[in-house]
Design a protein around this motif. Structure first.
Motif, short mmCIF file in Angstrom:
data_model
loop_
_atom_site.label_atom_id
_atom_site.label_comp_id
_atom_site.label_asym_id
_atom_site.label_seq_id
_atom_site.Cartn_x
_atom_site.Cartn_y
_atom_site.Cartn_z
N CYS A 414 13.28 83.35 76.55
CA CYS A 414 12.21 82.70 77.28
C CYS A 414 11.19 83.76 77.68
N CYS A 415 9.92 83.49 77.41
CA CYS A 415 8.88 84.45 77.79
C CYS A 415 8.56 84.27 79.27
N PRO A 416 7.79 85.18 79.88
CA PRO A 416 7.48 85.03 81.31
C PRO A 416 6.65 83.77 81.61
N TYR A 420 3.79 84.14 85.31
CA TYR A 420 3.28 85.51 85.36
C TYR A 420 2.14 85.79 84.40
N CYS A 421 2.18 85.12 83.24
CA CYS A 421 1.33 85.57 82.15
C CYS A 421 -0.02 84.87 82.18
N ALA A 422 -1.09 85.66 82.08
CA ALA A 422 -2.45 85.12 82.17
C ALA A 422 -2.82 84.28 80.94
N LEU A 423 -2.11 84.46 79.84
CA LEU A 423 -2.47 83.76 78.61
C LEU A 423 -1.79 82.41 78.49
N ALA A 424 -0.84 82.14 79.37
CA ALA A 424 0.03 80.97 79.19
C ALA A 424 -0.72 79.65 79.24
N ASN A 425 -0.23 78.68 78.45
CA ASN A 425 -0.67 77.30 78.59
C ASN A 425 0.20 76.58 79.61
N GLY A 457 5.47 80.21 76.33
CA GLY A 457 4.47 79.55 77.16
C GLY A 457 3.14 79.33 76.47
N CYS A 458 2.97 79.91 75.28
CA CYS A 458 1.75 79.66 74.49
C CYS A 458 1.99 80.12 73.06
N MET A 459 0.97 79.87 72.23
CA MET A 459 0.99 80.19 70.81
C MET A 459 1.35 81.63 70.47
N ALA A 461 3.76 83.20 71.18
CA ALA A 461 5.14 83.16 70.70
C ALA A 461 6.01 84.34 71.12
N CYS A 462 5.76 84.90 72.30
CA CYS A 462 6.61 85.99 72.78
C CYS A 462 8.05 85.51 72.94
N GLY A 463 8.24 84.21 73.14
CA GLY A 463 9.58 83.66 73.26
C GLY A 463 10.17 83.22 71.92
#
Ligand code: SF4
Lengths: 552, 166
Positions: A414-416, A420-425, A457-459, A461-463
């Motif tokens: 699971c990504c942050p 936390y992450c400014a890029l997240a959707n 949390g977004c494209m 794809a860190c997760g």
């Protein structure tokens, strides 16, 4: 583990001084935001939703007890008491103050650590299998080559401003735990017909917006030519990779748009120029790097000693943990232990400062003072005596580190995400938790077997959602957080990318959706088949039907 | 006169960079007499320049290919490589190719968005002259050459990689 000499130390000291100066110039207004941006990114520093985030490199996942304690200290003194292991074997801190970062880097340098190139459009931390050196099915330990690549890629003057970020993984084991095929460059140790060990090199793999599995560029490269082969690929990419559109800038797009054949030809042309040049590896250098990764002096032991088999018979909780979290070791009498950081209610990959200290103590007591971070956001003690497993487990228990769900549905990547992450959707941590809460029974989880759920949390794809058996991706639907579900992804040797099942779901719906997917699996499963095999056998339709069936 | 760092020293810059490939008549407007013209200019008007009284050189934009310089390379005292923005890293490869593939011995000059924090990398790739962006402090930029004591890789200034020197 690699040990720095005076050159490596000097390089880090220079880097800390350089970044201190850059930070001061930024704070004095002499460097603009946009000019400071790539400089801080190449030192792992993001500016996030709540505060800066500092990502620290853990080269190919290896950490010593001393380094763990230093990370614990940083968590305590510069953060809110915890850190977060990432899906690329690094660790990040979510709350450091910008002014403190040069001091944090100085602390890290003391223990041969840094944040170099953990972000930005450059060559990132090289990753490998967390079981490198101890796996039963290993052709050769990949870590010496990771170290060789680490040094070559560190401050490489030609490749500091690539079109986009660039990730390399090396794999020396039969079962690929490093997701090698979805890296910009994926390297497999392999044997040629003459029995020599060398490298098979893929390029153009990647997740993100357009997930692709890498294509073979070199079927066999002799060890001596590893760096020149990499340099050839990098140069073609640096010169020709797209810079007009951030979403088309990864090497995978270049390979696709150029065509595999034409791309390979360009690389070969470039290689011809640099092959046999100064970067050609020497036996001395390969042996020097290998010398840091020799086996510790194992005791002569038997497998399955009484000190293991007795408690296995008497303590069901211990037996359950061994069953799930302990992997065979190539050395008789030893075992590989994975500490699963996925307790329900704790963000996947999070560790507190006391846990970091505790893991350091355990590493020293049980595993020659070293651990490895996995890209599944867990921690491995690679060399534990089987007759000490029970003692180790009891100690893990005291620190809530004895979760026995490794590889199971609740051991999610699971990504942050939006917390936390400014890029997240969308948020991802609460999704992970809601799924964990939906499946509280460890016995049921064990019956389900290995199932990988990956959440991004977004494209970006860190997760790694594309390669989750069940992938969950946060999307934005008219300003609201929604989740798209895909099925059938895998990052193992036969890597595959998940298929989207249909329209997305709200956060509240997700636990029930996962539940339905699991019901379909249970109803169709043959014997103790794994989720992925059932899916591959029956296809996506039955899952779709169930999930989108109208309630009657 | 604008400042330039050449071979590690701050010197006056006697060269003018022509931005566009318009006709040779623009040369009458060049301040001083030495110019650096874009590759296209050379392709179109190269033949008409034989009698030009000043010195002449060539610059390449980041999306152009060093292979396209062709025979012109031998006549050029300077090849300037443009950084449209500092984060466009294509010129690093070009500089190395010029030095290592083509054996070019003349000056390789960084022009455009040339900033203090990239000079170290540029110099390792074979740049030996830096036409700094106007707001840069030239004295401070001189420090950049000492950002690191050494590097791991083979580079133009240190052709032997560290692993062969340890
Ligand atoms: S996947 Fe998106 S939301 Fe998650 S950490 Fe990466 S960039 Fe942030």
């Amino acid at each position: 583990m690699y040990v720095y000499d005076q050159y490596d130390h000097q390089m880090l000291a220079d880097r800390v001084a350089q970044f201190r100066d850059q930070t001061n110039r930024f704070l004095d207004g002499k460097l603009s935001d946009s000019e400071f941006l790539p400089l801080r990114l190449q030192n792992g520093l993001y500016v996030q939703r709540l505060a800066p985030m500092l990502r620290i490199a853990v080269p190919y996942g290896m950490l010593s007890a001393k380094q763990l304690r230093k990370l614990g200290l940083i968590a305590r003194e510069f953060d809110k008491g915890y850190g977060h292991f990432t899906t690329r074997q690094n660790i990040q801190f979510n709350w450091p103050a910008l002014e403190d970062v040069p001091d944090i880097l100085a602390h890290l340098a003391e223990v041969e650590m840094h944040a170099i190139q953990t972000s930005g459009n450059c060559i990132r931390n090289t990753t490998t299998d967390q079981f490198a050196g101890v796996a039963v099915d290993e052709l050769e330990d990949a870590r010496p080559y990771c170290e060789i690549i680490r040094q070559w890629s560190t401050f490489h003057p030609e490749f500091a401003f690539l079109p986009r970020k660039f990730k390399i993984a090396v794999c020396g084991t039969k079962i690929d735990q490093a997701a090698t095929q979805v890296h910009d460059i994926g390297i497999y140790l392999t044997k040629n017909a003459a029995g020599e060990v060398g490298f098979r090199i893929l390029a153009g793999g990647g997740l993100g917006r357009t997930p692709v599995i890498g294509v073979e560029i070199f079927d066999f490269v002799e060890k001596a030519h590893l760096l020149t082969a990499l340099e050839a690929i990098m140069r073609v990419y640096n010169r020709e990779g797209r810079r007009d559109n951030k979403y088309k800038a990864r090497i995978k797009i270049l390979v696709k748009e150029t065509g595999v054949e034409a791309f390979r030809e360009k690389v070969m042309h470039e290689w011809a120029q640099v092959k046999n040049g100064a970067q050609t590896l020497t036996d001395d250098e390969i042996n020097r790097c290998k010398s840091f990764f020799t086996a510790p002096d194992y005791a002569a032991l038997e497998d399955n000693p009484a000190a293991l088999s007795d408690p296995l018979g008497s303590d069901a909780l211990f037996a359950s943990w061994v069953d799930q979290n302990v992997t065979p070791h190539k050395q008789p009498g030893y075992a590989i232990v994975t500490v699963c950081l996925k307790e329900t209610g704790v963000a996947p990959g999070d560790v507190t400062d006391t846990q970091l200290d505790h893991i350091a103590d355990l590493a020293e007591e049980f595993s020659y003072g070293e651990v490895r971070v996995t890209h599944h956001q867990n921690v491995v003690l690679a060399d534990v005596r089987q007759d000490q497993l029970y003692t180790l487990w009891k100690k893990l228990n005291q620190q809530s580190l004895a979760s026995d769900n490794l590889g199971l549905l609740t051991d999610m990547i699971c990504c942050p995400g939006g917390d936390y992450c400014a890029l997240a959707n969308a948020k991802s941590i609460p999704i992970a938790e809601s799924i964990q809460r939906e499946f509280p029974d460890i016995n049921e989880l064990k019956q389900l077997g290995n199932i990988r759920i990956n959440i991004s949390g977004c494209m970006n794809a860190c997760g790694h959602h594309h390669v989750g058996n069940i992938g969950i991706l946060g999307v934005d639907k008219k300003g609201e957080e929604f989740y798209q579900v895909s099925l059938g992804g895998s990052s193992q040797h036969e890597a595959s990318l998940g298929k989207i099942i249909g329209p997305s779901f709200s956060q509240e719906e997700i636990p029930a959706v996962v539940h339905k997917l699991i019901e379909v699996f249970k109803a169709n499963r043959h014997g103790d088949e794994e989720f992925l095999s059932t899916y591959q056998r029956i296809g996506i339709e039955p899952f779709k039907e169930k999930v989108y069936a109208k309630a009657d | 006169m604008p400042k330039l760092i050449r071979n590690g020293e701050i010197v006056d810059d006697h060269w003018s960079v022509l931005k566009e490939a318009t006709g040779p008549e623009v040369l009458t407007t060049v301040p001083g007499k030495n110019f650096i013209a874009p590759l296209k200019f050379w392709k179109f008007y190269g033949n008409e320049l034989q009698d030009y009284y000043g010195e002449k050189a060539l610059w390449l934009d980041s999306d152009e290919d060093v292979n396209d310089i062709g025979d012109l390379l031998n006549d050029m005292p300077i090849i300037a490589l443009n950084f449209p923005v500092f984060s466009d890293g294509r010129a690093y490869s070009k500089a190395r190719e010029l030095r290592e593939k083509f054996g070019y011995q003349g000056e390789i000059r960084a022009i455009g968005d040339v900033l203090r924090d990239q000079i170290y990398f540029m110099s390792r790739c074979g740049f030996d002259a830096f036409a700094l962006r106007h707001d840069q402090d030239a004295e401070a930029c001189l420090q950049a050459f000492n950002d690191f004591h050494t590097g791991y890789q083979a580079s133009v200034v240190e052709p032997t990689p560290l692993f062969r020197r340890r």
